[in-house]
Design an enzyme around this catalytic site. Structure first.
Site, PDB file in Angstrom:
ATOM      1  N   GLU A   1      41.736  38.740  28.638  1.00  0.00           N
ATOM      2  CA  GLU A   1      42.252  37.396  28.934  1.00  0.00           C
ATOM      3  C   GLU A   1      41.359  36.288  28.378  1.00  0.00           C
ATOM      4  OE1 GLU A   1      43.858  35.936  32.508  1.00  0.00           O
ATOM      5  OE2 GLU A   1      44.734  37.839  33.116  1.00  0.00           O
TER       6      GLU A   1
ATOM      7  N   ARG B   1      50.831  34.866  30.366  1.00  0.00           N
ATOM      8  CA  ARG B   1      49.506  34.440  29.913  1.00  0.00           C
ATOM      9  C   ARG B   1      49.533  34.046  28.438  1.00  0.00           C
ATOM     10  NH1 ARG B   1      50.024  34.649  34.334  1.00  0.00           N
ATOM     11  NH2 ARG B   1      48.805  35.655  35.972  1.00  0.00           N
TER      12      ARG B   1
ATOM     13  N   SER C   1      40.073  37.426  36.409  1.00  0.00           N
ATOM     14  CA  SER C   1      40.676  38.632  35.832  1.00  0.00           C
ATOM     15  C   SER C   1      40.360  38.695  34.340  1.00  0.00           C
ATOM     16  CB  SER C   1      42.189  38.627  36.051  1.00  0.00           C
ATOM     17  OG  SER C   1      42.496  38.651  37.425  1.00  0.00           O
TER      18      SER C   1
END
Length: 339
Positions: free
Chosen positions: A335, A166, A239
């Site tokens: 995130e 990520r 998420s």
């Protein structure tokens, strides 16, 4: 100037959390020229520029005192191909899932595990999106970006992007690179990634023993639809927390106290923990405070039940982070980008 700049625009339709905040200024760029016009407007009027795509990786904590530029460029083209593979280029504003489906319809495999991920093509490399054993870096060929500092175009190859979990060079130089289009190296032969149990189980349930890339895409769409709420129905950004990487020693300590902990050993000796498991064990699954909450079926997902503010969602996230540190000694990283 062809760029249409509006004042005092609600950003509720442009972020998947459905947070109702106002942009001081708002515009949509349909091509490179309008991107450059937005940069010039930002400089001329001394107003910051916030670039967004689908708004699916964004938490807006208040009104945005900036020119919000939504990338709305469209276009998909095959730039090179042979009997084995093809290089496909897509404009930054292309919605991600329809792009994946378009590639499958062209007989090109490689993106099927990334089906139904929200957002746009231009945002995908920024956090190296991934799911079910595949990440952008696995199919990435290159991209074209505009350097906001110099106004020049730059081509990025795989090795230039510093892709990680990520993560990418674009996250570490925020505000500098504006991605215009991305190229993917896709195969005409299926090289399926079925390592994740739920995917194989879903295919078995469907009686499919020789799956095609289309079959894998359909299976993953079904799994994601069951696990993750539709932002059009219930505001969310997918998420919310990354799966944390911890030292093997900390993992051993946690496992001694919580034998059911979910961990995946990494090549560098660290262990990747399932953030959702930690949050659920701490009792946050299904928690609700006003209109801000944790999804009742998926602990990784924070949701807006209607009129939660970005600040309320952020405060909930910080409470969860503090609790996980206290209980497990593990720091969870958000995130979505915070603005």
């Amino acid at each position: 100037m062809t760029l249409h700049v509006q004042s005092a625009v609600s950003l509720r339709p442009f972020n998947t959390f459905g947070v109702d905040v106002q942009a001081r200024l708002f515009a949509q760029a349909r091509n490179d020229d309008e991107v450059r016009e937005a940069l010039a407007y930002s400089a001329e009027h001394d107003v910051p520029l916030l670039v967004i795509g689908g708004g699916s990786n964004l938490l807006l904590s208040g009104d945005v005192q900036a020119l919000v530029l939504r990338m709305a460029s469209r276009g998909i083209r095959i730039v090179r191909e042979d009997c084995l593979e093809a290089i496909v280029e897509a404009e930054a504003g292309e919605p991600w899932h329809p792009f994946v489906q378009s590639c499958l319809e062209l007989g090109l495999a490689g993106l099927e595990n990334l089906s139904l991920i929200p957002g746009t093509v231009g945002a995908a490399p920024m956090q190296n999106i991934g799911a079910y054993g595949v990440e952008i870096k696995d199919v990435f060929h290159g991209l074209t970006a505009l350097d906001r500092e110099t106004g020049e175009l730059r081509e990025f190859a795989l090795q230039d992007c510093a892709f990680g979990y990520r993560d990418s060079v674009f996250k570490h130089q925020p505000g500098r690179w504006l991605i215009l289009r991305v190229r993917f190296k896709l195969s005409r032969e299926a090289n399926l990634h079925l390592e994740y149990g739920p995917v194989r189980q879903r295919l078995d349930q469907l009686g499919i023993d020789k799956p095609t890339p289309f079959d894998v895409s359909r299976a993953i769409c079904a799994i994601r639809s069951e696990k993750l709420p539709d932002p059009a129905v219930l505001g969310n950004a997918g998420s919310f927390f990354k799966n944390p990487l911890v030292a093997a020693e900390l993992y051993a300590t946690i496992k001694s106290q919580h034998p059911g902990v979910v961990g995946y050993p990494q090549a560098d000796g660290q262990v990747k923990l399932a953030a959702g498991w930690l949050i659920e064990q701490a009792g946050w699954k299904g928690y609700r405070d006003g209109d801000a909450g944790v999804h009742k079926l998926q602990s990784l997902v924070l949701v807006n039940y209607g009129h939660a503010s970005g600040l309320q969602l952020l405060n909930l996230a910080r409470r969860i982070q503090a609790d996980i540190v206290e209980r497990f000694g593990v720091e969870l990283e958000m995130e979505p980008n915070l603005y």
